[in-house]
Write a protein that holds these residues in place. Structure first.
Motif, PDB file in Angstrom:
ATOM      1  N   ASP A 328      71.442 -21.803   7.228  1.00 25.53           N
ATOM      2  CA  ASP A 328      71.696 -20.804   8.221  1.00 25.53           C
ATOM      3  C   ASP A 328      70.900 -20.230   6.450  1.00 25.53           C
ATOM      4  OD1 ASP A 328      74.316 -20.734   5.518  1.00 25.53           O
ATOM      5  OD2 ASP A 328      75.356 -20.698   7.235  1.00 25.53           O
ATOM      6  N   MET A 329      71.628 -17.287   6.491  1.00 28.49           N
ATOM      7  CA  MET A 329      71.135 -17.206   5.665  1.00 28.49           C
ATOM      8  C   MET A 329      71.306 -17.611   3.848  1.00 28.49           C
ATOM      9  SD  MET A 329      68.594 -14.976   6.087  1.00 28.49           S
ATOM     10  CE  MET A 329      68.958 -14.235   4.344  1.00 28.49           C
ATOM     11  N   ALA A 330      72.887 -17.834   4.015  1.00 30.49           N
ATOM     12  CA  ALA A 330      73.149 -18.066   2.974  1.00 30.49           C
ATOM     13  C   ALA A 330      72.543 -18.902   2.267  1.00 30.49           C
ATOM     14  CB  ALA A 330      74.522 -18.446   3.810  1.00 30.49           C
ATOM     15  N   ASP A 331      71.904 -20.354   2.476  1.00 27.17           N
ATOM     16  CA  ASP A 331      71.255 -21.590   2.068  1.00 27.17           C
ATOM     17  C   ASP A 331      70.578 -20.713   1.815  1.00 27.17           C
ATOM     18  OD1 ASP A 331      73.165 -23.415   2.619  1.00 27.17           O
ATOM     19  OD2 ASP A 331      72.902 -23.856   4.788  1.00 27.17           O
ATOM     20  N   VAL A 332      69.242 -20.260   2.728  1.00 24.13           N
ATOM     21  CA  VAL A 332      68.122 -19.134   1.723  1.00 24.13           C
ATOM     22  C   VAL A 332      68.409 -19.112   0.143  1.00 24.13           C
ATOM     23  CG1 VAL A 332      66.747 -17.697   1.670  1.00 24.13           C
ATOM     24  CG2 VAL A 332      67.458 -18.848   4.081  1.00 24.13           C
ATOM     25  N   VAL A 333      69.716 -17.615  -0.008  1.00 25.03           N
ATOM     26  CA  VAL A 333      70.202 -17.143  -1.213  1.00 25.03           C
ATOM     27  C   VAL A 333      70.227 -18.163  -1.722  1.00 25.03           C
ATOM     28  CG1 VAL A 333      71.757 -16.393  -2.040  1.00 25.03           C
ATOM     29  CG2 VAL A 333      71.433 -15.394  -0.018  1.00 25.03           C
ATOM     30  N   ARG A 334      71.001 -19.850  -1.949  1.00 23.78           N
ATOM     31  CA  ARG A 334      71.528 -20.453  -3.082  1.00 23.78           C
ATOM     32  C   ARG A 334      69.945 -21.529  -2.713  1.00 23.78           C
ATOM     33  NH1 ARG A 334      75.412 -22.569   1.519  1.00 23.78           N
ATOM     34  NH2 ARG A 334      77.231 -21.182   1.664  1.00 23.78           N
ATOM     35  N   PHE A 335      69.394 -21.392  -2.217  1.00 21.90           N
ATOM     36  CA  PHE A 335      67.820 -21.918  -2.188  1.00 21.90           C
ATOM     37  C   PHE A 335      67.283 -21.372  -3.250  1.00 21.90           C
ATOM     38  CE2 PHE A 335      63.467 -22.987  -1.468  1.00 21.90           C
ATOM     39  CZ  PHE A 335      63.267 -24.179  -1.934  1.00 21.90           C
ATOM     40  N   VAL A 336      66.796 -20.405  -3.605  1.00 26.89           N
ATOM     41  CA  VAL A 336      66.324 -18.905  -3.968  1.00 26.89           C
ATOM     42  C   VAL A 336      66.791 -19.051  -5.394  1.00 26.89           C
ATOM     43  CG1 VAL A 336      65.399 -16.419  -4.195  1.00 26.89           C
ATOM     44  CG2 VAL A 336      65.474 -17.744  -2.547  1.00 26.89           C
ATOM     45  N   GLU A 337      68.315 -19.204  -5.388  1.00 23.11           N
ATOM     46  CA  GLU A 337      68.964 -18.855  -6.835  1.00 23.11           C
ATOM     47  C   GLU A 337      69.123 -19.866  -7.704  1.00 23.11           C
ATOM     48  OE1 GLU A 337      71.767 -15.554  -5.895  1.00 23.11           O
ATOM     49  OE2 GLU A 337      69.959 -14.252  -5.617  1.00 23.11           O
ATOM     50  N   ASN A 338      69.017 -21.067  -6.089  1.00 20.61           N
ATOM     51  CA  ASN A 338      69.443 -22.186  -7.198  1.00 20.61           C
ATOM     52  C   ASN A 338      71.215 -22.677  -7.621  1.00 20.61           C
ATOM     53  OD1 ASN A 338      67.591 -23.835  -7.814  1.00 20.61           O
ATOM     54  ND2 ASN A 338      66.535 -22.959  -9.158  1.00 20.61           N
ATOM     55  N   ARG A 339      71.829 -21.867  -6.584  1.00 15.79           N
ATOM     56  CA  ARG A 339      73.023 -22.297  -6.247  1.00 15.79           C
ATOM     57  C   ARG A 339      73.770 -23.009  -5.905  1.00 15.79           C
ATOM     58  NH1 ARG A 339      75.274 -17.176  -8.442  1.00 15.79           N
ATOM     59  NH2 ARG A 339      73.622 -15.859  -9.392  1.00 15.79           N
ATOM     60  N   ASP A 340      75.179 -23.476  -5.893  1.00 14.48           N
ATOM     61  CA  ASP A 340      76.174 -24.513  -5.374  1.00 14.48           C
ATOM     62  C   ASP A 340      76.941 -23.441  -4.352  1.00 14.48           C
ATOM     63  OD1 ASP A 340      78.169 -23.488  -6.767  1.00 14.48           O
ATOM     64  OD2 ASP A 340      78.023 -25.992  -7.547  1.00 14.48           O
ATOM     65  N   PHE A 341      78.049 -24.280  -4.092  1.00 14.16           N
ATOM     66  CA  PHE A 341      78.975 -23.826  -2.148  1.00 14.16           C
ATOM     67  C   PHE A 341      79.751 -22.335  -3.391  1.00 14.16           C
ATOM     68  CE2 PHE A 341      76.640 -25.808   0.549  1.00 14.16           C
ATOM     69  CZ  PHE A 341      77.216 -25.693   1.449  1.00 14.16           C
ATOM     70  N   ASN A 342      80.162 -23.062  -4.579  1.00 12.38           N
ATOM     71  CA  ASN A 342      80.874 -21.775  -5.751  1.00 12.38           C
ATOM     72  C   ASN A 342      79.905 -20.921  -6.442  1.00 12.38           C
ATOM     73  OD1 ASN A 342      83.225 -23.161  -5.071  1.00 12.38           O
ATOM     74  ND2 ASN A 342      82.554 -25.296  -6.356  1.00 12.38           N
ATOM     75  N   GLY A 343      78.788 -20.844  -6.059  1.00 11.18           N
ATOM     76  CA  GLY A 343      78.466 -19.905  -6.630  1.00 11.18           C
ATOM     77  C   GLY A 343      77.724 -20.434  -8.175  1.00 11.18           C
ATOM     78  N   ASN A 344      78.108 -20.975  -8.223  1.00  9.85           N
ATOM     79  CA  ASN A 344      77.418 -21.692 -10.027  1.00  9.85           C
ATOM     80  C   ASN A 344      75.948 -21.848 -10.052  1.00  9.85           C
ATOM     81  OD1 ASN A 344      79.680 -21.201 -10.632  1.00  9.85           O
ATOM     82  ND2 ASN A 344      80.325 -23.001 -10.186  1.00  9.85           N
ATOM     83  N   HIS A 345      75.200 -21.644 -10.354  1.00  9.82           N
ATOM     84  CA  HIS A 345      74.145 -22.077 -10.725  1.00  9.82           C
ATOM     85  C   HIS A 345      73.698 -23.725 -11.420  1.00  9.82           C
ATOM     86  CE1 HIS A 345      71.683 -17.925 -10.703  1.00  9.82           C
ATOM     87  NE2 HIS A 345      72.678 -18.388 -11.746  1.00  9.82           N
TER      88      HIS A 345
END
Length: 351
Positions: A328-345
């Motif tokens: 989903d869209m949140a996965d795009v953000v995580r991929f672009v920003e190198n984040r995990d599900f807790n928002g950590n890089h």
């Protein structure tokens, strides 16, 4: 959003597209970006927005390689956008808009046309309003994003009383987006909501309710005033010939406002589905078994899935299960920003 997908494309190019296929690495990155975006439209955006019965019916047809029931290319083979979509159904975005948003951790309450920042909607945004996506999408577990407004006939004051510099008028009607939408629909001769509902029902969308009182217009306090000024002092003709834009919003409100009602949903599924079905650059037409990159989707976090979910992207589950969103869209953000599900890089995907 446009900037986010620019970054998404560039990261796919730099990290995920290594082989030159059918014209070069750059074209392959373009194609993969389009495919991921199209997947999001069909299996994330429309799935969350549309009536569940309509979505399941229309999406199942698409996955079975069946054409939409009504939408089709014109006589020249071109894909068009029906005015029922552009002037009514897809203007659902106007009611989804909130009066204020959280842009980032330092600016948690920004008005839509915020005079402090000069954000009138048609200019570059200032640097201190750069978006932190965790406030808008479910990116991090411990941050609750500010979701959109319910789908109903009530529009935020900021777009019912738009700033004069935006519309160049002091006329209240000119500044009210709801009025402008209704006026445009009338000028373009849009069919009524009831007529569109009947046409969709006749075409095969039999889950659409054709009951005369389905909109529960008697429950609207101001409706009696319309009856009083109706020709011949009888019931207002708007009861049986309701403007399509209002019909779609009211239909959703009566159903709870969490999704579009059946008529609005059917129009969106017909048009978006038709685009995906007939466009040669669509994954659904050119490569229907395509799946998102596993390093972009939630498959990146295999420890969060059960063993039975190793083979993801199950087409039947994508359509039938309300909470099944493997990408989903949140996965795009995580991929672009190198984040995990807790928002950590985190470090980039190894494979």
């Amino acid at each position: 959003m446009q900037l986010l997908f620019h970054k998404f494309h560039n990261k796919l190019y730099n990290e995920r597209v290594h082989e030159e296929k059918g014209g070069g690495r750059f074209k392959e990155a373009q194609k993969q970006t389009r495919y991921h975006y199209q997947w999001l439209v069909l299996f994330d955006f429309l799935k969350r927005l549309c009536d569940r019965d309509v979505y399941k019916f229309a999406a199942s047809r698409l996955l079975a390689a069946k054409d939409p029931l009504i939408y089709a290319p014109d006589s020249h083979g071109k894909l068009t956008i029906p005015i029922e979509f552009s002037v009514a159904a897809y203007r659902v975005g106007h009611t989804l808009v909130r009066s204020s948003y959280a842009a980032n951790g330092k600016n948690l309450d920004i008005e839509l046309f915020d005079e402090r920042f000069g954000t009138l909607g048609f200019s570059a945004y200032p640097e201190n309003l750069v978006v932190d996506w965790k406030y808008l999408f479910d990116v991090a577990k411990c941050v609750r994003p500010r979701m959109c407004k319910a789908i109903d006939p009530f529009l935020a004051d900021e777009i019912q009383n738009m700033p004069r510099p935006v519309v160049n008028s002091n006329n209240p009607n000119d500044r009210a987006l709801g009025f402008r939408n209704l006026l445009r629909g009338n000028a373009l001769g849009l069919p009524s909501g009831q007529d569109v509902a009947q046409a969709l029902y006749d075409a095969g969308y039999t889950m659409i309710d054709l009951a005369p009182d389905k909109l529960k217009l008697n429950e609207i306090p101001a409706w009696a005033r319309l009856d009083a000024i109706a020709p011949g002092d009888g019931p207002s003709p708007l009861r049986t010939q309701t403007p399509l834009f209002y019909y779609i919003l009211r239909e959703s409100e009566v159903a709870g406002g969490q999704r579009l009602g059946p008529v609005g949903s059917a129009i969106l599924m017909e048009v978006f589905g038709g685009m995906l079905r007939f466009c040669n650059t669509s994954f659904l037409r050119s490569k229907p078994d395509w799946n998102p990159d596993t390093c972009v989707s939630k498959e990146r976090w295999k420890s969060l899935w059960t063993e039975g979910d190793i083979e993801r992207f199950d087409r039947a589950r994508l359509v039938e299960e309300d909470d099944y969103y493997p990408f989903d869209m949140a996965d795009v953000v995580r991929f672009v920003e190198n984040r995990d599900f807790n928002g950590n890089h985190v470090s980039c995907c190894a494979n």
